[in-house]
Design an enzyme around this catalytic site. Structure first.
Site, short mmCIF file in Angstrom:
data_model
loop_
_atom_site.label_atom_id
_atom_site.label_comp_id
_atom_site.label_asym_id
_atom_site.label_seq_id
_atom_site.Cartn_x
_atom_site.Cartn_y
_atom_site.Cartn_z
N LYS A 1 49.88 28.66 34.39
CA LYS A 1 51.18 28.74 35.05
C LYS A 1 52.14 27.77 34.38
O LYS A 1 51.77 26.63 34.13
CB LYS A 1 51.03 28.34 36.52
CG LYS A 1 50.33 29.37 37.34
CD LYS A 1 51.32 30.31 37.96
CE LYS A 1 50.58 31.50 38.54
NZ LYS A 1 51.36 32.69 38.63
N ASP B 1 52.39 32.32 32.48
CA ASP B 1 53.10 33.02 33.55
C ASP B 1 54.14 32.08 34.14
O ASP B 1 53.81 31.03 34.68
CB ASP B 1 52.09 33.43 34.64
CG ASP B 1 52.70 34.39 35.64
OD1 ASP B 1 53.94 34.59 35.62
OD2 ASP B 1 51.95 34.95 36.46
N GLU C 1 54.22 35.96 30.97
CA GLU C 1 54.70 36.86 32.03
C GLU C 1 56.01 36.35 32.58
O GLU C 1 56.12 35.16 32.91
CB GLU C 1 53.70 36.88 33.20
CG GLU C 1 52.42 37.62 32.95
CD GLU C 1 51.42 37.43 34.10
OE1 GLU C 1 51.82 37.47 35.28
OE2 GLU C 1 50.24 37.23 33.79
N ASP D 1 55.38 41.69 35.08
CA ASP D 1 54.48 41.70 36.24
C ASP D 1 55.33 42.15 37.42
O ASP D 1 55.48 43.36 37.65
CB ASP D 1 53.88 40.29 36.43
CG ASP D 1 52.93 40.20 37.61
OD1 ASP D 1 52.66 41.23 38.23
OD2 ASP D 1 52.44 39.10 37.93
N LYS E 1 48.63 44.80 39.25
CA LYS E 1 47.87 44.29 40.39
C LYS E 1 47.70 45.46 41.35
O LYS E 1 48.63 45.80 42.09
CB LYS E 1 48.63 43.15 41.07
CG LYS E 1 48.76 41.87 40.23
CD LYS E 1 49.56 40.84 41.02
CE LYS E 1 49.48 39.46 40.43
NZ LYS E 1 50.09 39.30 39.13
O1 164 Z 1 46.71 37.20 36.51
C1 164 Z 1 45.74 36.43 36.63
O2 164 Z 1 45.03 36.08 35.65
C2 164 Z 1 45.36 35.85 37.96
C3 164 Z 1 46.24 36.21 39.10
C4 164 Z 1 47.56 35.49 39.14
O3 164 Z 1 47.87 34.72 38.25
C5 164 Z 1 48.46 35.71 40.23
C6 164 Z 1 48.04 36.43 41.32
C7 164 Z 1 48.84 36.56 42.46
C8 164 Z 1 50.04 35.92 42.53
C9 164 Z 1 50.49 34.97 41.53
O4 164 Z 1 50.32 33.67 41.96
C10 164 Z 1 49.84 35.14 40.16
C11 164 Z 1 50.80 35.92 39.28
O5 164 Z 1 52.02 35.76 39.46
O6 164 Z 1 50.44 36.69 38.41
MG MG Z 2 52.33 37.06 37.16
#
Ligand code: 164
Ligand code: MG
Length: 322
Positions: A133, A161, A190, A213, A235
């Site tokens: 992150k 991300d 991302e 995303d 997702k």
């Molecule tokens: O994408 C991944 O490797 C793990 C999931 C992840 O980072 C996330 C899942 C759900 C919400 C967010 O905090 C975050 C994202 O933004 O992608």
């Molecule tokens: Mg993301």
């Protein structure tokens, strides 16, 4: 004869889980069980606060309605609520034997906090891939940290991300601290900027690839070939049924984009199903499913290699049954 049960669960999360601006202390979700003469199939319906459009209450109501019709012998259409459509389609796929038993158990190692802890975990991996992150602190600090990590681990590939936290100016500031020769090892970042246009300008100006995303869910037309866009993060809990996920994966692949199946903080039951789906739909691409370690327990199903305790049906609360 068909029967179905809808269960509720609540799982404590690590203190550090922050979604957008909100700290999430526990994950609330539902599990669905479908039974017919072929056996049983399970799925997870877990709208993610701040990300899902549907509330848990609405999801529960819609899921119960769908189940009632299914128990009466109908084949109801997919729910318009993504989490409900996804969970039910998983349960149906298990009943029909359409979800492979084997999953892609490898994930991009998730780092949301301490880069030293990440460094230790990655040091022991042969071709390390991590997701980090950025955008939570100063852009300059993020840039320095990413640069340092890439320098220290010459085999490392990073997914970043920023969850749309930067202005273009801040994002460029971040990039300035990353040496040109290291930029190619950032698989993608991302959502670097607040707007799609700024993110695209960032990719053009820095040569660092980006991925959609949240923007892809806001605007499906973004699923197109654009300069600097390398991947789309899918997702399923926020997308819909397995069939819809399959269509998005195929559309991305046709355009030369990498579809990355990713978690929306599901329990181990949902996560293992996502790993199986990734194995089926995106073999060869490492999914983003390393979120189990944010929880203190696994639920009903075991993620291979996880040492977290496994809780059983006693953790579930029956919400609806027929
Ligand atoms: O994408 C991944 O490797 C793990 C999931 C992840 O980072 C996330 C899942 C759900 C919400 C967010 O905090 C975050 C994202 O933004 O992608
Ligand atoms: Mg993301």
């Amino acid at each position: 004869m068909r029967s179905a049960t809808l269960f509720g669960y609540q799982l404590a999360l690590d203190a550090g889980v922050v979604l957008r601006e909100q700290r999430l202390k526990s994950r609330l979700g539902m599990l669905v069980k479908l039974v017919d003469d072929r056996g049983e199939g399970w799925g997870e319906i877990a709208p993610l606060p701040q990300f899902s459009v549907e509330t848990p209450e609405l999801a529960q109501m819609q899921a119960a309605k769908w189940l009632e019709r299914w128990c009466a012998g109908e084949q109801p259409p997919d729910s318009p609520l993504p989490s409900v459509a996804f969970g039910i389609s998983c349960a149906l796929a298990e009943l029909e034997g359409q979800l492979p038993a084997e999953g892609c158990w490898q994930s991009a190692t998730l780092c949301s906090g301490d880069p030293d802890a990440l460094f230790e975990r990655l040091q022991n991996q042969s071709a390390p891939l991590a997701k980090m992150k950025v955008g939570l602190y100063e852009a300059v600090r993020d840039g320095m940290q990413v640069n340092l990590l890439l320098e220290a681990l010459p085999d490392l590939t990073l997914r970043l991300d920023a969850n749309r936290s930067w202005t273009l100016e801040k994002a460029l500031q971040f990039a300035r601290y990353i040496s040109n020769e290291l930029r190619g090892r950032i698989a993608f970042i991302e959502e670097p900027c607040r707007t799609v246009a700024e993110s695209m300008a960032f990719a053009r100006q820095t040569g660092i690839a980006i991925a959609w995303d949240e923007s892809l869910r806001d605007d499906a037309t973004l699923l197109s070939a654009q300069q600097g866009v390398r991947a789309v993060v899918i997702k399923p809990t926020l997308t819909g049924s397995i069939q819809k996920v399959q269509q998005q994966v195929a559309a991305a692949q046709r355009l030369g984009l990498t579809p990355v199946i990713s978690s929306a903080l599901e329990s181990s039951l949902g996560l293992t199903q996502l790993a199986r789906l990734a194995q089926q739909l995106t073999p060869g691409t490492v999914p983003g499913l390393d979120t189990l370690s944010l929880m203190q327990k696994q639920l009903l199903r075991h993620w291979p290699g996880s040492t977290l305790p496994l809780s059983g049906k006693e953790e579930l609360q029956c919400l609806w049954q027929q």
